[in-house]
Design an enzyme around this catalytic site. Structure first.
Site, PDB file in Angstrom:
ATOM      1  N   GLU A  38     -49.803  28.243  39.855  1.00 26.41           N
ATOM      2  CA  GLU A  38     -48.380  28.491  39.622  1.00 26.41           C
ATOM      3  C   GLU A  38     -47.496  27.614  40.504  1.00 26.41           C
ATOM      4  O   GLU A  38     -46.439  27.147  40.064  1.00 26.41           O
ATOM      5  CB  GLU A  38     -48.056  29.972  39.837  1.00 26.41           C
ATOM      6  N   TYR A 121     -40.076  34.119  39.850  1.00 30.10           N
ATOM      7  CA  TYR A 121     -40.926  33.736  38.724  1.00 30.10           C
ATOM      8  C   TYR A 121     -42.401  33.734  39.123  1.00 30.10           C
ATOM      9  O   TYR A 121     -43.248  34.327  38.445  1.00 30.10           O
ATOM     10  CB  TYR A 121     -40.548  32.357  38.178  1.00 30.10           C
ATOM     11  N   ASP A 139     -39.880  31.505  32.514  1.00 24.36           N
ATOM     12  CA  ASP A 139     -39.530  30.119  32.797  1.00 24.36           C
ATOM     13  C   ASP A 139     -38.587  29.626  31.703  1.00 24.36           C
ATOM     14  O   ASP A 139     -38.123  30.414  30.871  1.00 24.36           O
ATOM     15  CB  ASP A 139     -40.781  29.246  32.917  1.00 24.36           C
ATOM     16  N   CYS A 195     -39.321  24.727  13.604  1.00 22.78           N
ATOM     17  CA  CYS A 195     -39.235  26.011  12.909  1.00 22.78           C
ATOM     18  C   CYS A 195     -40.125  26.057  11.666  1.00 22.78           C
ATOM     19  O   CYS A 195     -40.635  27.116  11.296  1.00 22.78           O
ATOM     20  CB  CYS A 195     -37.785  26.302  12.525  1.00 22.78           C
TER      21      CYS A 195
END
Length: 295
Positions: A38, A121, A139, A195
């Site tokens: 991370e 986060y 994020d 999309c």
């Protein structure tokens, strides 16, 4: 604001089951290894991180090994990841884990954010991915998906976090969060979202509302304009740190190493490296912290 949630969840989880990225840190629940990943991912893309992550955890396989290493060893192993201050903070976090928590990465949110280099986060990511807690790390990818697909409306960061928290299926925070991240990275892109091939298009609140103005445009507030890297302080800092990885540098050689002829700017840059724990003076020679005298 209407939201799309119950219909979206099964579509996204079904898609992730077959199409999700099988990244190295997704194959472990070791809190230390997830902490390493991370911190590496904070400002670096996953494809660039993965091989460097594997080498790093081989070099420092446990939190105790990292805490016992010198800053010079850690910064040297960080080569290729950039933003070298993260390496120093990660080592400091490992030291704090050993000193305050007996070598066990804590699961408590407040204890996590008290570690050097760990913000909200990263703390939520650890809680979800390492400890299986119902936490939602948000994020930019996740915030974008939440604004478009779930809310169909612009969100503040606080609202995006709140809505993401509510979307976590109980007991499935890790797989759910990975799925949302992958959707944002592969389909729900910042510019030109895909999309037509999106696996949750049928449940997307934005599309169902007519796909008007992009609700994700304001989710993170006004974006900072990234200045040119070449010639920036970060560029020259990186040159100095890369040189120090090979060995100490005398003060007379610093202008050439840094690529800076301005003595005032060079002095400020080196002072910043020292303040950040990325360099130290030994007489008239600059080195990585702890490098002098290493065998």
């Amino acid at each position: 604001m209407s939201t799309s949630g119950p219909h979206l969840q099964p579509l996204l989880l079904d898609w992730y089951r077959t199409e999700g990225r099988m990244l190295a840190w997704r194959r472990t629940r070791d809190p230390y290894r997830i902490l390493v990943s991370e911190v590496m991912l904070q400002q670096t893309q996953a494809a660039r991180v993965e091989p460097l992550y594997e080498a790093f955890v081989r070099r420092f396989p446990t939190v105790d090994a990292l805490a016992a290493a010198s800053a010079a060893e850690v910064v040297t192993a960080w080569r290729g990841l950039g933003y070298n201050r993260r390496a120093v903070n990660l080592r400091r976090a490992a030291e704090a884990v050993v000193q305050r928590h007996g070598g066990a990465v804590p699961s408590d949110f407040q204890a996590l954010v008290a570690l050097p280099g760990v913000g909200g986060y990263t703390a939520r990511a650890l809680r979800a991915f390492a400890f299986g807690q119902d936490a939602a790390p948000v994020d930019t990818n996740v915030a974008r998906v939440v604004a478009r697909a779930v809310a169909g409306a612009p969100l503040t960061r606080r609202d995006a976090q709140s809505l993401a928290d509510r979307m976590v299926p109980p007991g499935r925070a890790a797989v759910w969060s990975h799925a949302v991240m992958d959707l944002g990275a592969g389909h729900c892109l910042a510019r030109s979202p895909r999309c037509a091939t999106c696996p949750v298009a049928a449940a997307c609140a934005w599309r169902r509302a007519g796909a008007g103005p992009d609700p994700a445009a304001r989710v993170a507030g006004r974006a900072r304009v990234q200045g040119r890297f070449a010639g920036s302080d970060r560029f020259h800092r990186g040159r100095v740190v890369d040189a120090l990885r090979a060995g100490p540098v005398g003060s007379a050689d610093l202008p050439t190493v840094a690529g800076l002829a301005d003595p005032g700017r060079l002095a400020a840059l080196v002072a910043g490296l020292v303040a950040d724990g990325l360099a130290e003076w030994c007489g008239d020679t600059l080195s990585l912290p702890g490098a002098v005298g290493e065998v």
